[in-house]
Scaffold this active site. Structure first.
Site, PDB file in Angstrom:
ATOM      1  N   SER A  50       1.991  -5.851  -4.939  1.00  0.00           N
ATOM      2  CA  SER A  50       2.244  -6.921  -3.971  1.00  0.00           C
ATOM      3  C   SER A  50       0.969  -7.283  -3.228  1.00  0.00           C
ATOM      4  CB  SER A  50       3.346  -6.509  -2.974  1.00  0.00           C
ATOM      5  OG  SER A  50       2.918  -5.436  -2.178  1.00  0.00           O
ATOM      6  N   GLU A  75       7.333   1.781  -5.728  1.00  0.00           N
ATOM      7  CA  GLU A  75       8.394   0.785  -5.573  1.00  0.00           C
ATOM      8  C   GLU A  75       9.754   1.387  -5.868  1.00  0.00           C
ATOM      9  OE1 GLU A  75       7.872  -2.069  -4.291  1.00  0.00           O
ATOM     10  OE2 GLU A  75       5.692  -2.247  -4.458  1.00  0.00           O
ATOM     11  N   TYR A 236      -6.156  -4.408  16.469  1.00  0.00           N
ATOM     12  CA  TYR A 236      -6.742  -4.164  15.153  1.00  0.00           C
ATOM     13  C   TYR A 236      -8.046  -3.373  15.201  1.00  0.00           C
ATOM     14  CZ  TYR A 236      -6.667  -4.194  10.225  1.00  0.00           C
ATOM     15  OH  TYR A 236      -6.610  -3.736   8.939  1.00  0.00           O
TER      16      TYR A 236
END
Ligand code: NAD
Ligand code: NA
Length: 398
Positions: A50, A75, A236
């Protein structure tokens, strides 16, 4: 079964396998109709199912390089009754398309942090992938990591450092914006976040690959980092995740030395643009920024999604004639995001934004659409009233 999106707060709980297929095909179409480049032929991508990892794999396989790829990911498998995770299906759809082209597209699912996974990948390279790889792209994003030597589990905690931080965050389910205050990280939060999202595992991968003699002369490895503007600094770059990214960037410099000596190779990070992904939707306060940024970059005609940004990174920079490195040898495709005129306008939005006007001032609609597309919803051309045959789908293996 007819599948409608299930969202809880800002968490997506299901996916639409057919929409995921259309999204993979759309990304392939985009690179097939874009600038071509010649790059590595044999590629390993960690975190390939992804976001930036999947876009990397698609660009390399379909953007002119015709790369054979090994994609490692974690996944949830789909069954006859229960739909799997989006990445589960994206792996399958990518492989099908790559194989139609005659490319190798091996999906290996499991925990990339483990020793077992490294051994499995090395065995596959030796026995079925021609013996060597030319490129390793490290695009893993995870909230936890089990240390492969001690089996201790570390959980990241994305927080500010030093003082608490107040900001807005989206609730995608309610289409609302809410104020949140994040208390500062403890020492342990910091250590754990660096342990999970720093460069330790990337280094273990590169060393294991060198040790096993499965990297070619001129071997290259890249990982993805983020810096972002002043309005994002608290959560961040000055937050726990920022320390993890500093560690990742230091790892790049160390690996670069090792590879120069051993293989005439190189290592660096690419500092990518802020986009909506499964991982980034999870960062507190980030969604508002992403949605303000989208609005501004869209208006200036320079907005890019995952595949657009990644393909430019490879076609122009990594394998092109316009590489932008900063003084610390970080590649900087994020230079558009950080342009002064872009960030000045983002700041203007930040000064005015409230719980009541955020839908007008930012591009919340696009944010939500991108968020839904990550799981195969709201993709053009897909009939969402149609039955999805989970039984048929469960026969497909990665
Ligand atoms: P993502 O959530 O879309 O992708 C994460 C990938 O990691 C998936 O393929 C997932 O299956 C895999 N993964 C997670 N845990 C794993 C495990 N234990 N073993 C194997 N695979 C595992 O995330 P993304 O946003 O594409 O992030 C990829 C990298 O890009 C990260 O380093 C991130 O910091 C960086 N980055 C992201 C952005 C952004 O805005 N999204 C910006 C700059 C840099
Ligand atoms: Na990824």
């Amino acid at each position: 079964m007819v599948i409608k999106p299930k969202i809880k707060g800002s968490l997506a709980l299901n996916c639409h396998p057919v929409g995921c297929k259309e999204e993979v095909l759309n990304q392939i179409k985009y690179v097939e109709n874009s600038k071509k480049y010649k790059g590595a032929k044999k590629v390993l991508i960690i975190g390939a199912s992804s976001g930036y990892g999947l876009a990397t794999r698609i660009s390399l396989a379909f953007g002119g390089s015709d790369s054979d790829t090994i994609g490692v990911s974690f996944e949830r498998e789909g069954s006859k009754r229960k739909v799997g995770s989006a990445g589960w299906y994206s792996n399958i759809w990518f492989r099908e398309e790559a194989e139609k082209k005659g490319l190798i597209a091996k999906n290996i699912l499991g925990d990339a942090f483990s020793h077992n996974m490294k051994e499995e990948v090395i065995k596959y390279i030796k026995e079925e992938f021609g013996g060597k790889i030319d490129l390793l792209v490290y695009s893993l994003a995870s909230g936890m990591r089990t240390d492969p030597d001690t089996n201790k589990i570390y959980k990241s905690n994305l927080r500010p450092q030093g003082e608490s931080l107040t900001g807005f965050t989206f609730n995608v389910e309610k289409e609302s914006m809410e104020e949140v205050t994040l208390s500062p990280a403890t020492e342990e939060d910091l250590t754990n976040t660096v342990k999970v999202m720093g460069g330790e595992d990337w280094e273990l991968w590169v060393k294991a690959l060198i040790e096993a003699n499965v990297v070619s002369e001129g071997f290259k490895t890249m990982a993805y980092s983020y810096i972002g503007p002043a309005v994002m600094e608290g959560i961040y770059r000055h937050g726990t995740i920022g320390s993890a990214k500093e560690h990742l960037e230091k790892t790049a410099r160390d690996l670069d030395e090792v590879l120069k000596d051993e293989k005439s190779g190189e290592a660096y990070v690419a500092v990518n643009k802020a986009i909506v992904t499964k991982a980034s939707a999870y960062i507190p306060i980030f969604p508002l920024y992403a949605s303000a940024l989208m609005r501004v970059m869209e208006e200036k005609g320079i907005e890019e999604n995952a595949i657009e940004h990644t393909h430019r990174l490879f076609a122009d920079m990594v394998y092109g004639d316009k590489p932008e490195f900063d003084s610390e040898k970080r590649m900087r495709p994020d230079s558009w995001e950080l342009r002064d005129d872009v960030q000045e306008e983002v700041l203007e939005i930040y000064k005015k934004v409230t719980e009541n006007n955020f839908k007008e001032l930012t591009d919340f609609d696009k944010y939500k659409t991108e968020f839904l597309k990550l799981n195969g919803f709201k993709v053009e051309g897909v009939n969402y009233e149609e039955d999805v045959d989970l039984e048929e789908l469960s026969k497909l293996k990665p």
